[in-house]
Design an enzyme around this catalytic site. Structure first.
Site, mmCIF file in Angstrom:
data_model
loop_
_atom_site.group_PDB
_atom_site.id
_atom_site.type_symbol
_atom_site.label_atom_id
_atom_site.label_comp_id
_atom_site.label_asym_id
_atom_site.label_seq_id
_atom_site.Cartn_x
_atom_site.Cartn_y
_atom_site.Cartn_z
ATOM 1 N N VAL A 134 12.883 1.734 0.215
ATOM 2 C CA VAL A 134 13.800 0.604 0.101
ATOM 3 C C VAL A 134 14.410 0.424 1.486
ATOM 4 O O VAL A 134 15.102 1.310 1.993
ATOM 5 C CB VAL A 134 14.910 0.858 -0.940
ATOM 6 C CG1 VAL A 134 15.859 -0.334 -0.999
ATOM 7 C CG2 VAL A 134 14.311 1.129 -2.309
ATOM 8 N N ASP A 135 14.077 -0.722 2.093
ATOM 9 C CA ASP A 135 14.561 -1.015 3.444
ATOM 10 C C ASP A 135 15.620 -2.111 3.320
ATOM 11 O O ASP A 135 16.807 -1.828 3.177
ATOM 12 C CB ASP A 135 13.349 -1.421 4.293
ATOM 13 C CG ASP A 135 13.628 -1.419 5.772
ATOM 14 O OD1 ASP A 135 14.801 -1.487 6.147
ATOM 15 O OD2 ASP A 135 12.675 -1.361 6.582
ATOM 16 N N SER A 136 15.195 -3.367 3.312
ATOM 17 C CA SER A 136 16.165 -4.451 3.081
ATOM 18 C C SER A 136 16.498 -4.582 1.591
ATOM 19 O O SER A 136 17.507 -5.175 1.234
ATOM 20 C CB SER A 136 15.598 -5.781 3.578
ATOM 21 O OG SER A 136 14.517 -6.195 2.743
ATOM 22 N N GLY A 137 15.622 -4.061 0.740
ATOM 23 C CA GLY A 137 15.813 -4.186 -0.709
ATOM 24 C C GLY A 137 15.142 -5.412 -1.302
ATOM 25 O O GLY A 137 15.114 -5.602 -2.518
ATOM 26 N N ASP A 178 3.474 3.253 7.201
ATOM 27 C CA ASP A 178 2.617 3.049 8.370
ATOM 28 C C ASP A 178 3.353 2.400 9.522
ATOM 29 O O ASP A 178 4.444 1.846 9.362
ATOM 30 C CB ASP A 178 1.441 2.131 7.988
ATOM 31 C CG ASP A 178 1.897 0.679 7.803
ATOM 32 O OD1 ASP A 178 2.862 0.460 7.020
ATOM 33 O OD2 ASP A 178 1.319 -0.227 8.421
ATOM 34 N N GLU A 223 8.069 2.729 -5.802
ATOM 35 C CA GLU A 223 8.151 2.128 -4.459
ATOM 36 C C GLU A 223 8.249 3.242 -3.419
ATOM 37 O O GLU A 223 8.845 4.286 -3.686
ATOM 38 C CB GLU A 223 9.383 1.208 -4.470
ATOM 39 C CG GLU A 223 9.729 0.464 -3.234
ATOM 40 C CD GLU A 223 8.685 -0.479 -2.690
ATOM 41 O OE1 GLU A 223 7.608 0.012 -2.315
ATOM 42 O OE2 GLU A 223 8.969 -1.680 -2.566
ATOM 43 N N ASP A 224 7.654 3.035 -2.276
ATOM 44 C CA ASP A 224 7.750 4.067 -1.239
ATOM 45 C C ASP A 224 9.087 4.023 -0.517
ATOM 46 O O ASP A 224 9.721 5.054 -0.305
ATOM 47 C CB ASP A 224 6.578 3.968 -0.239
ATOM 48 C CG ASP A 224 6.399 2.567 0.305
ATOM 49 O OD1 ASP A 224 6.773 1.615 -0.384
ATOM 50 O OD2 ASP A 224 5.879 2.412 1.427
ATOM 51 N N LYS A 236 16.564 3.749 3.057
ATOM 52 C CA LYS A 236 17.194 3.823 4.382
ATOM 53 C C LYS A 236 18.701 3.674 4.263
ATOM 54 O O LYS A 236 19.193 2.884 3.444
ATOM 55 C CB LYS A 236 16.636 2.726 5.291
ATOM 56 C CG LYS A 236 15.337 3.122 5.939
ATOM 57 C CD LYS A 236 15.008 2.165 7.066
ATOM 58 C CE LYS A 236 13.712 2.555 7.742
ATOM 59 N NZ LYS A 236 13.289 1.556 8.715
ATOM 60 N N LYS A 282 0.806 -1.202 0.000
ATOM 61 C CA LYS A 282 0.000 0.000 0.000
ATOM 62 C C LYS A 282 0.849 1.266 0.000
ATOM 63 O O LYS A 282 0.409 2.334 -0.398
ATOM 64 C CB LYS A 282 -0.874 0.031 1.279
ATOM 65 C CG LYS A 282 -1.833 -1.103 1.446
ATOM 66 C CD LYS A 282 -2.581 -0.915 2.786
ATOM 67 C CE LYS A 282 -3.456 -2.105 3.084
ATOM 68 N NZ LYS A 282 -4.057 -1.998 4.429
HETATM 69 C C1 PRP Z 1 7.047 -1.917 2.891
HETATM 70 C C2 PRP Z 1 7.199 -0.850 1.825
HETATM 71 C C3 PRP Z 1 7.978 -1.509 0.734
HETATM 72 C C4 PRP Z 1 8.752 -2.585 1.450
HETATM 73 C C5 PRP Z 1 10.213 -2.263 1.517
HETATM 74 O O1 PRP Z 1 5.909 -2.653 2.599
HETATM 75 O O2 PRP Z 1 5.960 -0.379 1.398
HETATM 76 O O3 PRP Z 1 7.137 -2.075 -0.240
HETATM 77 O O4 PRP Z 1 8.225 -2.684 2.775
HETATM 78 O O5 PRP Z 1 10.920 -3.141 2.320
HETATM 79 P P1 PRP Z 1 12.130 -4.030 1.810
HETATM 80 O O6 PRP Z 1 13.075 -3.153 1.035
HETATM 81 O O7 PRP Z 1 12.721 -4.528 3.107
HETATM 82 O O8 PRP Z 1 11.576 -5.138 0.980
HETATM 83 P P2 PRP Z 1 5.024 -3.424 3.695
HETATM 84 O O9 PRP Z 1 5.263 -4.883 3.617
HETATM 85 O O10 PRP Z 1 5.206 -2.761 5.031
HETATM 86 O O11 PRP Z 1 3.564 -3.207 3.141
HETATM 87 P P3 PRP Z 1 2.687 -1.878 3.007
HETATM 88 O O12 PRP Z 1 3.335 -1.011 1.951
HETATM 89 O O13 PRP Z 1 1.367 -2.410 2.583
HETATM 90 O O14 PRP Z 1 2.674 -1.211 4.346
#
Ligand code: PRP
Length: 182
Positions: free
Chosen positions: A105-108, A161, A102-103, A134, A46
């Site tokens: 990039v955390d772990s990627g 969120d 994409e909103d 991040k 989302k």
């Molecule tokens: C979050 C965010 C990205 C993803 C990034 O999604 O929206 O799509 O994590 O993380 P990564 O780089 O570690 O893969 P989430 O699963 O929280 O779903 P949401 O967007 O519905 O909140």
């Protein structure tokens, strides 16, 4: 101060900063895609819904929007999660100029996964834009258009969120530590 604001430690990106940067990104994307028939924008639900809406509004080039939903077990904890496809695109993307929106990039893992599945569908081109990334170790992923780099803290707002809360704030803020751990 609203109840939500009391749980925030500090604002990291103001609404003005965000809107200014998104206009710059849209101008760059418009210039880079000059001459293509259209861009096929893929928002990752989302979290990307706000970024997608603001970015698309400022593009000066033909585009369509589509959405995909993915989820990952254990992402917030052990980081061991596999990405799962919850909802696929409405249309085939063969021959399309695909831009993943994409909103964060955390772990990627999410971007990596989407690149894998989309590149197998023979798009004409495949690029990625992320609103924030991040400052931390992540899977090597290519982000062609990045909005901001942010510290590795729990952030909310502008699509992001915490347990489905804070998502529609027009700015990005760091969550107080006690909120995350309670
Ligand atoms: C979050 C965010 C990205 C993803 C990034 O999604 O929206 O799509 O994590 O993380 P990564 O780089 O570690 O893969 P989430 O699963 O929280 O779903 P949401 O967007 O519905 O909140």
């Amino acid at each position: 101060m609203t109840d939500l604001q009391q749980e925030l430690a500090r604002v990291l990106l103001s609404e003005e900063e965000i809107q200014m940067r998104i206009k710059e990104m849209a101008a760059q994307i418009t210039a880079d895609y000059e001459g293509v028939k259209r861009i096929y924008m893929v928002g990752v639900l989302k979290g990307a819904f706000m970024f997608m809406a603001d970015l698309a509004r400022h593009l000066r080039i033909n585009h369509v929007v589509d959405f995909i939903a993915v989820s990952s077990y254990g992402r917030k904890g052990a980081e061991s999660g596999e990405v799962r496809l919850l909802m696929d695109l409405r249309e085939p993307i063969t021959g399309e100029h695909v831009l993943i929106v994409e909103d964060i990039v955390d772990s990627g893992k999410t971007i990596h996964y989407l690149h894998e599945i989309f590149s197998g569908r023979q798009p004409a081109s495949l690029k990625t834009t992320a609103f924030v990334q991040k400052e931390r170790e992540h899977i090597p992923v290519s982000v062609d258009y990045l909005g901001f780099t942010i510290p590795d803290v729990w952030v909310v707002g502008y699509g992001l969120d915490y347990a489905e809360r804070f998502r529609t704030l027009p700015y990005v803020a760091e969550l107080k530590k006690e909120v995350v751990t309670k």
